[in-house]
Design a protein around this motif. Sequence first.
Motif, short mmCIF file in Angstrom:
data_model
loop_
_atom_site.label_atom_id
_atom_site.label_comp_id
_atom_site.label_asym_id
_atom_site.label_seq_id
_atom_site.Cartn_x
_atom_site.Cartn_y
_atom_site.Cartn_z
N ALA A 1 65.55 -119.55 117.77
CA ALA A 1 64.91 -118.35 117.21
C ALA A 1 63.40 -118.55 117.08
O ALA A 1 62.92 -119.63 116.74
CB ALA A 1 65.50 -118.04 115.85
N LYS B 1 62.04 -111.86 103.01
CA LYS B 1 63.48 -111.76 103.31
C LYS B 1 63.79 -112.05 104.76
O LYS B 1 63.17 -111.47 105.66
CB LYS B 1 63.95 -110.34 102.95
CG LYS B 1 65.41 -110.10 103.26
CD LYS B 1 65.83 -108.67 103.03
CE LYS B 1 67.18 -108.44 103.69
NZ LYS B 1 67.15 -108.57 105.16
N GLY C 1 60.98 -111.03 118.48
CA GLY C 1 60.62 -112.32 117.89
C GLY C 1 59.22 -112.36 117.31
O GLY C 1 58.86 -113.32 116.60
N ALA D 1 61.00 -109.35 108.87
CA ALA D 1 60.77 -109.06 110.28
C ALA D 1 61.49 -107.77 110.66
O ALA D 1 62.42 -107.34 109.98
CB ALA D 1 61.28 -110.22 111.13
P1 NAI Z 1 68.71 -108.34 116.58
O1 NAI Z 1 67.34 -107.95 116.25
O2 NAI Z 1 69.38 -109.28 115.65
O3 NAI Z 1 68.75 -108.98 118.05
C1 NAI Z 1 68.39 -108.24 119.22
C2 NAI Z 1 68.00 -109.22 120.33
O4 NAI Z 1 66.74 -109.81 120.01
C3 NAI Z 1 68.98 -110.35 120.47
O5 NAI Z 1 69.11 -110.68 121.84
C4 NAI Z 1 68.34 -111.51 119.73
O6 NAI Z 1 68.68 -112.79 120.22
C5 NAI Z 1 66.85 -111.23 119.94
N1 NAI Z 1 66.07 -111.69 118.79
C6 NAI Z 1 65.98 -111.09 117.57
N2 NAI Z 1 65.20 -111.80 116.78
C7 NAI Z 1 64.78 -112.87 117.49
C8 NAI Z 1 63.95 -113.97 117.18
N3 NAI Z 1 63.38 -114.12 115.98
N4 NAI Z 1 63.75 -114.90 118.15
C9 NAI Z 1 64.29 -114.76 119.36
N5 NAI Z 1 65.09 -113.72 119.71
C10 NAI Z 1 65.33 -112.80 118.78
O7 NAI Z 1 69.54 -107.00 116.73
P2 NAI Z 1 71.12 -106.75 116.79
O8 NAI Z 1 71.77 -107.80 117.63
O9 NAI Z 1 71.24 -105.35 117.18
O10 NAI Z 1 71.59 -106.89 115.29
C11 NAI Z 1 72.25 -108.04 114.76
C12 NAI Z 1 72.52 -107.80 113.28
O11 NAI Z 1 71.30 -107.74 112.56
C13 NAI Z 1 73.25 -106.48 113.00
O12 NAI Z 1 74.25 -106.74 112.03
C14 NAI Z 1 72.18 -105.59 112.41
O13 NAI Z 1 72.70 -104.63 111.54
C15 NAI Z 1 71.31 -106.60 111.68
N6 NAI Z 1 69.93 -106.18 111.46
C16 NAI Z 1 69.34 -106.62 110.33
C17 NAI Z 1 68.03 -106.31 110.08
C18 NAI Z 1 67.42 -106.86 108.84
O14 NAI Z 1 68.03 -107.66 108.16
N7 NAI Z 1 66.21 -106.44 108.49
C19 NAI Z 1 67.23 -105.48 111.00
C20 NAI Z 1 67.92 -105.13 112.21
C21 NAI Z 1 69.24 -105.46 112.42
#
Ligand code: NAI
Length: 471
Positions: free
Chosen positions: A280, A75, A250, A266
């Motif tokens: 990403a 996922k 990441g 992840a």
């Molecule tokens: P996020 O994990 O999406 O991002 C936090 C920071 O990490 C950001 O600056 C982002 O650019 C960076 N980042 C995350 N993954 C990366 C990757 N693969 N490569 C490079 N940089 C990366 O956390 P945020 O912004 O608090 O949440 C965004 C949305 O994601 C929210 O709606 C949250 O609820 C959701 N979310 C979903 C999850 C899931 O589907 N398992 C887990 C955690 C949050």
Amino acid sequence: MNQPANAASARTVTLIRGDGIGPEIADAVCSIFDAAGVPIVWDEANAGLDVFEATGTPLPESVLQSIATNGVALKGPTTTPIGTGHKSVNVTIRKALDLFANVRPSRSLPSVSTRFEDVDLIIVRENIEDTYGGIEHCQTPDVHQGLKLITRPGSLAVHRYAFEMARREGRKKVTCVHKANIHKLTDGLFLECFRQVAPEYPEIEADDLLIDNTCMQLVSDPTRFDVIVTLNLFGDILSDLCAGLVGGLGVAPGGNIGAGRAVFEAVHGSAPDIAGKGLANPTALLLSGVQMLRYLGLMSHASRIEAGLRRSLIDHVHTRDLGGNATTDEFASAVISNLPAPDASSQADAEAPEPINVGKTGPVVVSDENWECIGADMFVRNDGLPDMPKEVGPLKLSMISNRGTKVYPGPTPDILLVDHHRCRYLSETPITEADVRALIQAVGDKYAWMHIEKLHRDSAGERMFSRAQGE
Ligand code: NAI
């Protein structure tokens, strides 16, 4: 997408691309799996914000059915609106399929520069309970409440899983992380279950640590940890902290494990700040995929892809989050070109390892034979200290608290009072349903009440409620 040549013997796996950066990193992982000839057929079923906008539901029933049928899913992240909006797709999937253990390894990667070089720990996060039940209520316009539910069967299951996994992976120590000094009943039960399970694994060292101390220890010396088993919210926060120890979100993978089914994803979210820009890092989802391959018994495919990933990192093909300038696609291409030659022993991959199955069959350890109701907390709304009835049948008013601080009997402390009072009534002898109804009637005649909690004592005569903070 290409299907593997040996599709007839391939395993069907649900693929949820998700939203935000999800589709980009899912494409990268699928292209690497294709190039590596992984014997998997994808059953695509999407969920998340885009699906919500198109259909009005973020998680169509068909997605859950696909995972239930295939037993395994990979996922991508899905956005959850903050404060309002639709429920979390992740939490809904974990609950609907009873994926009770969230296994999140944190391992140092080559050429990823971090403060520590030899981190190798696994967080096993309880995945269903705690405040993630989402059982929240507006008690008054100014006072909102969320229930933290911890159960004995749920705690026993996640502890057994942590120890079984530690045994299978040759791990030396399991540390239970909690806040049982304050959450004496809820975290206290989680810790009690840990102490019940630990002796069944005498070869594995078991200890426990408060969550606050754990955070300090992790950023000072993460190598003192091996396996951490913890409650849902602490696990959520600790796994982001541990992601930071090994290079950031990441690179942090995970798997949600239940009885006979699993969803790998992840740790990170949908990263809207970089979505659609090709920036990403697909490593976290790729390592989640590698974790999935091992779960499926495709060991040599897992090792081969991991080797291609490590070689690419050593060659300094880094995405922007790791200080480089490779795009998502360039990184995927590097991993593909760095895949080692297939191992002739890959035939040995046919049999998946027996899944770790702790089931829902925790032994009944507490009898409710002498479980007695001896009182009730009534929560009433009033500006200022309410003038509660002092006695209703066998029940006597023993205490009133406001935001957890005792305000009656005794002098009212000089604190901020909100319009939400917990009024505790206790009886010397067990009470009946009629006594409770009489209390509700007597209190309800004077004040608006929001809810009532019965208070019990157990067979040893211990007041089960009175271990809680401040009582
Ligand atoms: P996020 O994990 O999406 O991002 C936090 C920071 O990490 C950001 O600056 C982002 O650019 C960076 N980042 C995350 N993954 C990366 C990757 N693969 N490569 C490079 N940089 C990366 O956390 P945020 O912004 O608090 O949440 C965004 C949305 O994601 C929210 O709606 C949250 O609820 C959701 N979310 C979903 C999850 C899931 O589907 N398992 C887990 C955690 C949050």
